[in-house]
Design a protein around this motif. Structure first.
Motif, short mmCIF file in Angstrom:
data_model
loop_
_atom_site.label_atom_id
_atom_site.label_comp_id
_atom_site.label_asym_id
_atom_site.label_seq_id
_atom_site.Cartn_x
_atom_site.Cartn_y
_atom_site.Cartn_z
N ALA A 75 -10.01 36.27 -31.97
CA ALA A 75 -9.73 35.18 -31.03
C ALA A 75 -8.43 34.45 -31.35
O ALA A 75 -7.82 33.86 -30.46
CB ALA A 75 -10.90 34.20 -31.01
N SER A 76 -7.98 34.51 -32.60
CA SER A 76 -6.77 33.76 -32.96
C SER A 76 -5.49 34.56 -32.74
O SER A 76 -4.38 34.06 -32.94
CB SER A 76 -6.85 33.33 -34.43
OG SER A 76 -6.96 34.47 -35.26
N ARG A 77 -5.63 35.83 -32.35
CA ARG A 77 -4.44 36.69 -32.34
C ARG A 77 -3.48 36.38 -31.18
O ARG A 77 -2.26 36.54 -31.34
CB ARG A 77 -4.87 38.15 -32.31
CG ARG A 77 -5.51 38.57 -33.62
CD ARG A 77 -6.08 39.97 -33.58
NE ARG A 77 -6.76 40.29 -34.84
CZ ARG A 77 -7.62 41.28 -34.99
NH1 ARG A 77 -7.92 42.06 -33.96
NH2 ARG A 77 -8.19 41.50 -36.16
N ALA A 78 -4.03 36.00 -30.03
CA ALA A 78 -3.13 35.71 -28.90
C ALA A 78 -2.14 34.62 -29.29
O ALA A 78 -0.99 34.62 -28.85
CB ALA A 78 -3.93 35.29 -27.67
N GLU A 79 -2.60 33.71 -30.15
CA GLU A 79 -1.72 32.61 -30.59
C GLU A 79 -0.54 33.16 -31.40
O GLU A 79 0.58 32.62 -31.32
CB GLU A 79 -2.54 31.61 -31.42
CG GLU A 79 -1.96 30.22 -31.49
CD GLU A 79 -1.75 29.56 -30.12
OE1 GLU A 79 -2.54 29.80 -29.19
OE2 GLU A 79 -0.74 28.84 -29.99
N LEU A 80 -0.76 34.23 -32.15
CA LEU A 80 0.34 34.85 -32.91
C LEU A 80 1.40 35.41 -31.95
O LEU A 80 2.60 35.33 -32.22
CB LEU A 80 -0.19 35.98 -33.80
CG LEU A 80 -1.24 35.61 -34.86
CD1 LEU A 80 -1.72 36.86 -35.60
CD2 LEU A 80 -0.64 34.61 -35.86
N VAL A 81 0.92 35.99 -30.86
CA VAL A 81 1.86 36.52 -29.87
C VAL A 81 2.61 35.36 -29.21
O VAL A 81 3.84 35.40 -29.04
CB VAL A 81 1.11 37.35 -28.81
CG1 VAL A 81 2.06 37.81 -27.71
CG2 VAL A 81 0.42 38.54 -29.47
N ARG A 82 1.85 34.34 -28.85
CA ARG A 82 2.45 33.16 -28.22
C ARG A 82 3.56 32.58 -29.10
O ARG A 82 4.64 32.24 -28.62
CB ARG A 82 1.33 32.13 -28.05
CG ARG A 82 1.40 31.34 -26.80
CD ARG A 82 0.05 30.71 -26.51
NE ARG A 82 -0.69 31.42 -25.50
CZ ARG A 82 -2.01 31.57 -25.48
NH1 ARG A 82 -2.74 31.10 -26.47
NH2 ARG A 82 -2.58 32.22 -24.50
N ASP A 83 3.28 32.50 -30.40
CA ASP A 83 4.27 31.94 -31.33
C ASP A 83 5.55 32.78 -31.37
O ASP A 83 6.60 32.28 -31.78
CB ASP A 83 3.69 31.88 -32.75
CG ASP A 83 2.60 30.83 -32.88
OD1 ASP A 83 2.49 29.98 -31.97
OD2 ASP A 83 1.85 30.87 -33.88
N ALA A 84 5.43 34.06 -31.00
CA ALA A 84 6.59 34.95 -31.09
C ALA A 84 7.36 35.06 -29.78
O ALA A 84 8.44 35.67 -29.75
CB ALA A 84 6.13 36.34 -31.54
N LEU A 85 6.83 34.50 -28.70
CA LEU A 85 7.47 34.69 -27.39
C LEU A 85 8.92 34.24 -27.41
O LEU A 85 9.82 34.95 -26.96
CB LEU A 85 6.69 33.93 -26.30
CG LEU A 85 5.29 34.46 -25.96
CD1 LEU A 85 4.64 33.59 -24.88
CD2 LEU A 85 5.34 35.91 -25.50
N ASP A 86 9.14 33.06 -27.96
CA ASP A 86 10.49 32.51 -28.02
C ASP A 86 11.43 33.42 -28.80
O ASP A 86 12.55 33.71 -28.37
CB ASP A 86 10.44 31.15 -28.72
CG ASP A 86 10.98 30.07 -27.82
OD1 ASP A 86 10.92 30.26 -26.58
OD2 ASP A 86 11.46 29.05 -28.34
#
Lengths: 359, 359
Positions: free
Chosen positions: A4-15
């Motif tokens: 469940a926490s993995r999407a946040e890792l992707v989100r953090d990398a978008l920029d």
């Protein structure tokens, strides 16, 4: 696993990768992010939303799998309107990332037609990079899967001297892994004997294994999506010729040196160098015709790749194979492979089958 | 099979698709053109040459397989110089076709970097179109593969009433197909019972099959690359409820109507229409949540696709599945599937397992 926490890792990398949102379409990446195992899934990761798109075949499955993973997402079940869904998620002017290693040229053009006024950005290996480091739940699955393959191999080697076919052994390995709790073999089990052992990716045949054959057995189990990978080589009748013993010892030495070299902070290429160097010392450099290893996880070959062309650095928590081999036309081959977890000061093997030329 | 003559079919089409040469990278297409079965193969088809590129793992295999197929090609074994080989084959100004459904965005950009001054052209489904029509050797392989799956199913149905697990049945099916001569199952065998039968693509679980379960069995064998595809549904204990019988009869009627409609010259979409219409008459239209069929061959799902969105015409020599199904959450599902060869005035099934709800 902490799905469940993995999407946040992707989100953090978008920029960092220069996009406002990312469309994830590669099945292993979709599964890693959400637990969804269907063959048709697309995820849209935006700064504040996760949209999971699939078709009617998977309506029930996607709801159940997201729920089991604790993932909150907007689920869209559709067969035709993917473009509309994407257009709503990506306002005009948005930079939309696509997985350039997975999206085909045709799909790229389809996205471009669906999304006029948005900038399509090639995103290369973002998810694959994140997936390299295994969390404790992933390691546990890989370890348990590896133990099932160990168990299957220990039972199968007893048959090698009884003139079985390659297929007999492969079928027994597969059945035993499932009996021991595996979901399935993690790849097509390889049992390559005699001249067939000169082909690194041979498929099991109806060839009868003779006592003086070298036999390469490459076997892994899959558990909850995670696949183990291990290779051992034997002389079926237990009485190696001088040359067979020489090849075997050289590969054992190279593989041990490769495993010994694995640690946090080490260049991936170095592991390959070490194995190649030992085989070179034995005059077998030209007989080593593939890379030294690869990551394992939801895919049986995933990043990092350990080869002369690798550019990355090993880090604690990665799980990689070390698998040098030599292949001599007509005469056969030897490959020895372990899967190891990288640690701060070395590594820990998760494959434990004994290494001995006598079955 | 007439493998050696196939490159000429591609050559004849180069002009029509607007290219001077075509690079074929999709494994099934490479195999169809040359017989090469390795995981890494690229073919360059020019007006007067066939170049086959692979890496060191496949040096021996590619020579042996091309030879067995009677294919004459220039073989290049390389790990690094694909760009150079392509540049030699494609003079400056050449129009070079890539399979746009297979080449990734990243690969496309790599080709562009390797080949400045050449025009890259998206070629969509050229090989897939040629592969649709099966030659006598291909049909023979599909028929023999289908017979192996028939044989395996006839043995497995006898176990359905004995409270086996889904996996037990799947493993027995797989083992019997191999015993009967198959190379492997042509896809992951589906045995979906009770509520699992509501999921069209369920994987076999350790669930015990109960007497009052609907059980969908979807099974095929692969022989020499060619994979059969068939589905039958049973009530395990042989005593269907009124609703189970109603669902079963509706799908049987829809499937028979679909098969009856297949013939040379018929629109692909029409087969889907016919099945959907029958299920609609039974109030089950919303329960039919996938397409009606697909081609089979070197891939288990290949062209043509029979769905509401199909635009093609069936032709003599195509081999397609007809597989309507209904899926009801919690209650289970029914799917019946045959593979048929299209003929001038109808079709001939190659799957022959009896259709009956009682195992």
């Amino acid at each position: 696993m902490e799905v469940a926490s993995r999407a946040e890792l992707v989100r953090d990398a978008l920029d960092r990768v220069g996009v406002d949102l990312l469309v994830v379409t590669k099945p292993a990446n979709v599964r890693w992010l959400t637990g969804f195992t269907g063959s048709n899934g697309q995820l849209v990761v935006t700064a504040d939303e996760l949209i999971a798109i699939t078709d009617g075949r998977y309506r029930e499955q996607i709801a159940a799998e997201l729920d089991a993973s604790g993932v909150t997402a907007t689920v869209e079940v559709t067969t035709t309107e993917v473009g509309d869904i994407l257009a709503r998620a990506a306002p005009s002017g948005a930079r939309l990332g696509l997985e350039s290693q997975h999206v085909t040229w045709k799909q790229h053009d389809q996205f471009a037609a669906w999304l006029p006024g948005r900038e399509l950005v090639a995103v290369d290996s973002l998810l694959e990079e994140l997936r390299k480091t295994k969390d404790p739940g992933e390691r546990s699955r890989l370890e348990r899967a590896a133990a099932m393959a160990d168990g299957a191999l220990s039972r199968a080697v007893g048959e090698l001297g009884n003139r079985p076919t390659e297929r007999d052994i492969a079928q027994q390995l597969d059945a035993t892994m499932i009996e021991l709790g595996a979901d399935e073999p993690s790849y097509d089990t390889i049992v390559a004997s005699g001249p067939n052992a000169a082909l690194p990716h041979a498929h099991p045949t109806r060839r009868v294994i003779e006592g003086d054959d070298l036999v390469i057995i490459d076997v892994g189990a899959r558990l909850d999506g995670y696949g183990s990978d291990m290779t051992r080589t034997f002389v079926a009748g237990g009485d190696p010729s001088g040359e067979q013993q020489r090849l075997y010892d050289a590969v054992i030495e190279a593989q041990a040196a490769g495993v010994e070299a694995v640690a946090d902070g080490v260049e991936e290429r170095h592991i390959d160098d070490v194995c190649r160097s030992v085989l070179g010392d034995h005059g077998l450099l030209d007989a080593f015709i593939h890379g030294t290893g690869h990551g394992i996880g939801l895919e049986i070959h995933e990043e990092p790749i350990l080869s002369p062309r690798s550019t990355g650095i090993l880090r604690t928590g990665l799980v990689v194979t070390v698998e040098p081999g030599v292949y001599l036309s007509e005469r056969g081959g030897v490959r020895i492979e372990d899967s190891v977890v990288v640690t701060d000061d070395g590594c820990e093997p998760i494959t434990h089958s004994p290494k001995r030329v006598v079955p």
